[in-house]
Design a protein around this motif. Structure first.
Motif, mmCIF file in Angstrom:
data_model
loop_
_atom_site.group_PDB
_atom_site.id
_atom_site.type_symbol
_atom_site.label_atom_id
_atom_site.label_comp_id
_atom_site.label_asym_id
_atom_site.label_seq_id
_atom_site.Cartn_x
_atom_site.Cartn_y
_atom_site.Cartn_z
ATOM 1 N N HIS A 1 48.166 54.053 32.457
ATOM 2 C CA HIS A 1 46.858 53.490 32.135
ATOM 3 C C HIS A 1 46.227 52.803 33.340
ATOM 4 O O HIS A 1 45.008 52.873 33.532
ATOM 5 C CB HIS A 1 46.981 52.520 30.964
ATOM 6 N N ALA A 2 47.060 52.132 34.143
ATOM 7 C CA ALA A 2 46.524 51.466 35.334
ATOM 8 C C ALA A 2 45.886 52.474 36.281
ATOM 9 O O ALA A 2 44.826 52.209 36.876
ATOM 10 C CB ALA A 2 47.636 50.704 36.047
ATOM 11 N N ARG A 3 46.516 53.649 36.427
ATOM 12 C CA ARG A 3 45.966 54.660 37.328
ATOM 13 C C ARG A 3 44.667 55.232 36.786
ATOM 14 O O ARG A 3 43.693 55.410 37.545
ATOM 15 C CB ARG A 3 46.992 55.788 37.529
ATOM 16 N N VAL A 4 44.609 55.516 35.490
ATOM 17 C CA VAL A 4 43.370 56.035 34.907
ATOM 18 C C VAL A 4 42.244 55.017 35.088
ATOM 19 O O VAL A 4 41.124 55.364 35.498
ATOM 20 C CB VAL A 4 43.560 56.363 33.413
ATOM 21 N N ILE A 5 42.536 53.751 34.804
ATOM 22 C CA ILE A 5 41.512 52.711 34.912
ATOM 23 C C ILE A 5 41.095 52.512 36.365
ATOM 24 O O ILE A 5 39.911 52.291 36.663
ATOM 25 C CB ILE A 5 42.029 51.390 34.302
ATOM 26 N N GLU A 6 42.044 52.613 37.287
ATOM 27 C CA GLU A 6 41.729 52.496 38.708
ATOM 28 C C GLU A 6 40.716 53.558 39.121
ATOM 29 O O GLU A 6 39.824 53.317 39.945
ATOM 30 C CB GLU A 6 43.011 52.633 39.524
ATOM 31 N N LEU A 7 40.860 54.746 38.528
ATOM 32 C CA LEU A 7 39.950 55.844 38.843
ATOM 33 C C LEU A 7 38.541 55.620 38.304
ATOM 34 O O LEU A 7 37.624 56.367 38.642
ATOM 35 C CB LEU A 7 40.517 57.156 38.303
ATOM 36 N N SER A 8 38.357 54.587 37.484
ATOM 37 C CA SER A 8 37.011 54.257 37.001
ATOM 38 C C SER A 8 36.125 53.791 38.150
ATOM 39 O O SER A 8 34.887 53.839 38.063
ATOM 40 C CB SER A 8 37.080 53.153 35.941
ATOM 41 N N GLY A 9 36.758 53.299 39.226
ATOM 42 C CA GLY A 9 35.987 52.816 40.363
ATOM 43 C C GLY A 9 35.519 51.386 40.233
ATOM 44 O O GLY A 9 34.863 50.854 41.129
ATOM 45 N N ASN A 10 35.878 50.729 39.122
ATOM 46 C CA ASN A 10 35.470 49.340 38.895
ATOM 47 C C ASN A 10 36.701 48.447 39.052
ATOM 48 O O ASN A 10 37.527 48.351 38.149
ATOM 49 C CB ASN A 10 34.871 49.192 37.492
ATOM 50 N N ALA A 11 36.816 47.805 40.206
ATOM 51 C CA ALA A 11 38.005 47.011 40.511
ATOM 52 C C ALA A 11 38.151 45.814 39.587
ATOM 53 O O ALA A 11 39.268 45.437 39.212
ATOM 54 C CB ALA A 11 37.947 46.536 41.970
ATOM 55 N N TYR A 12 37.029 45.207 39.196
ATOM 56 C CA TYR A 12 37.107 44.035 38.310
ATOM 57 C C TYR A 12 37.642 44.451 36.944
ATOM 58 O O TYR A 12 38.497 43.772 36.360
ATOM 59 C CB TYR A 12 35.739 43.384 38.159
ATOM 60 N N LEU A 13 37.142 45.546 36.420
ATOM 61 C CA LEU A 13 37.597 46.039 35.120
ATOM 62 C C LEU A 13 39.077 46.399 35.181
ATOM 63 O O LEU A 13 39.852 46.084 34.265
ATOM 64 C CB LEU A 13 36.774 47.264 34.722
ATOM 65 N N ALA A 14 39.498 47.029 36.275
ATOM 66 C CA ALA A 14 40.905 47.397 36.435
ATOM 67 C C ALA A 14 41.785 46.158 36.475
ATOM 68 O O ALA A 14 42.857 46.113 35.864
ATOM 69 C CB ALA A 14 41.081 48.218 37.711
ATOM 70 N N SER A 15 41.331 45.116 37.181
ATOM 71 C CA SER A 15 42.101 43.874 37.284
ATOM 72 C C SER A 15 42.206 43.178 35.931
ATOM 73 O O SER A 15 43.272 42.684 35.554
ATOM 74 C CB SER A 15 41.442 42.948 38.308
ATOM 75 N N LEU A 16 41.103 43.145 35.183
ATOM 76 C CA LEU A 16 41.088 42.501 33.872
ATOM 77 C C LEU A 16 42.042 43.202 32.907
ATOM 78 O O LEU A 16 42.847 42.556 32.221
ATOM 79 C CB LEU A 16 39.665 42.519 33.306
ATOM 80 N N LEU A 17 41.989 44.526 32.860
ATOM 81 C CA LEU A 17 42.843 45.269 31.937
ATOM 82 C C LEU A 17 44.307 45.205 32.361
ATOM 83 O O LEU A 17 45.204 45.195 31.514
ATOM 84 C CB LEU A 17 42.367 46.718 31.841
ATOM 85 N N ALA A 18 44.574 45.140 33.667
ATOM 86 C CA ALA A 18 45.955 44.995 34.138
ATOM 87 C C ALA A 18 46.527 43.658 33.698
ATOM 88 O O ALA A 18 47.687 43.560 33.281
ATOM 89 C CB ALA A 18 46.004 45.121 35.657
ATOM 90 N N ALA A 19 45.707 42.612 33.768
ATOM 91 C CA ALA A 19 46.160 41.285 33.345
ATOM 92 C C ALA A 19 46.448 41.268 31.848
ATOM 93 O O ALA A 19 47.455 40.699 31.404
ATOM 94 C CB ALA A 19 45.103 40.233 33.688
ATOM 95 N N LEU A 20 45.597 41.905 31.058
ATOM 96 C CA LEU A 20 45.825 41.976 29.613
ATOM 97 C C LEU A 20 47.083 42.769 29.308
ATOM 98 O O LEU A 20 47.886 42.391 28.452
ATOM 99 C CB LEU A 20 44.620 42.623 28.923
ATOM 100 N N GLY A 21 47.263 43.870 30.025
ATOM 101 C CA GLY A 21 48.430 44.714 29.779
ATOM 102 C C GLY A 21 49.730 43.997 30.052
ATOM 103 O O GLY A 21 50.704 44.146 29.309
ATOM 104 N N SER A 22 49.762 43.178 31.094
ATOM 105 C CA SER A 22 50.992 42.480 31.455
ATOM 106 C C SER A 22 51.406 41.463 30.401
ATOM 107 O O SER A 22 52.584 41.137 30.261
ATOM 108 C CB SER A 22 50.823 41.778 32.805
ATOM 109 N N LYS A 23 50.434 40.966 29.629
ATOM 110 C CA LYS A 23 50.731 39.957 28.607
ATOM 111 C C LYS A 23 51.166 40.576 27.283
ATOM 112 O O LYS A 23 51.519 39.868 26.341
ATOM 113 C CB LYS A 23 49.499 39.064 28.392
ATOM 114 N N THR A 24 51.101 41.899 27.198
ATOM 115 C CA THR A 24 51.446 42.564 25.932
ATOM 116 C C THR A 24 52.717 43.402 26.041
ATOM 117 O O THR A 24 53.057 44.119 25.106
ATOM 118 C CB THR A 24 50.285 43.471 25.472
ATOM 119 N N VAL A 25 53.423 43.292 27.166
ATOM 120 C CA VAL A 25 54.575 44.167 27.409
ATOM 121 C C VAL A 25 55.653 44.005 26.345
ATOM 122 O O VAL A 25 56.156 44.986 25.792
ATOM 123 C CB VAL A 25 55.170 43.912 28.814
#
Length: 223
Positions: free
Chosen positions: A144-168
């Motif tokens: 998911h991090a790679r797909v989101i990274e390909l969105s080209g929006n670094a802020y969105l990728a960072s936000l979703l990565a932070a959310l993902g880490s809290k749900t592991v």
């Protein structure tokens, strides 16, 4: 009751009844599965779940033991289980993922080429149903991090990565206690890559929404 949940309950009942005591080694897998009337695969998943909450200690090359069951040992893990069932903020995190991640995945389509599709395809082909739940969750985060990274929006990728880490831990718990969670996750990843390859925005949005909703729906049912 799911088969894995039943296996967990039966092992817990043996501990409560004194058939298994703190520090005791569990019988061999084949013997214990026959005693409990469970498949060996269900027993393995139950052991993994009980290891996660510090009830069992799996010692590679030695065997599986009941831990000391000291309150201090169980406190952190049990706090997680309690929080998972009581803290609405965890569900809110999954809600935010469900809202944002499908859009981020659609945004990625405009940046895709054959090389990037091949990269995503290779990622999902690296795992199969023999993959452990912990390895699957690590793969899920990476995919998911790679797909989101390909969105080209670094802020969105960072936000979703932070959310993902809290749900592991919630995602691992779901993988251990819900039947066929591993197979379903892998099938959904393959379908998402297929939709991305077709540059089908609506199908991509729908598949990612359903995929991300899986843990959220399971969590709501568990509460």
């Amino acid at each position: 009751m799911a088969v894995t949940d039943e296996a967990i309950a039966r092992i817990q009942a043996m501990i409560v009844a004194g058939d298994l005591t703190p520090g005791q080694r569990l019988p061999p897998e084949k013997e214990l599965s026959e005693t409990l009337g469970l498949s060996r695969s269900s027993l393995r998943e139950a052991v993994k779940a009980l290891e996660l909450i510090r009830v069992l200690d799996v010692r590679r090359g030695d065997g599986t033991y009941v831990t000391t069951l000291e309150p201090s040992l169980l406190h952190e893990a049990m706090s997680f289980v309690i929080d998972m069932h009581a803290d609405a903020s965890l569900i809110e995190m999954f809600e935010v993922r469900r809202i944002l991640e499908p859009s981020a995945s659609v945004m990625a389509i405009q940046h895709l080429d054959d090389e990037r599709i091949a990269e995503l395809r290779s990622m999902v082909d690296e795992v199969d149903e023999s993959t452990t739940v912990e390895e699957l969750v690590a793969h899920d985060l990476q995919f998911h991090a790679r797909v989101i990274e390909l969105s080209g929006n670094a802020y969105l990728a960072s936000l979703l990565a932070a959310l993902g880490s809290k749900t592991v831990r919630a995602r691992i718990w779901r993988g251990l206690t819900e039947e066929k969670a591993v197979a379903r996750t892998l099938q959904e990843h393959h379908a998402i890559v297929d939709a991305l390859e077709k540059r089908d925005t609506e199908l991509t949005r729908a598949l990612v929404t359903v995929h991300v909703s899986g843990v959220e729906s399971w969590l709501r049912r568990s509460m």
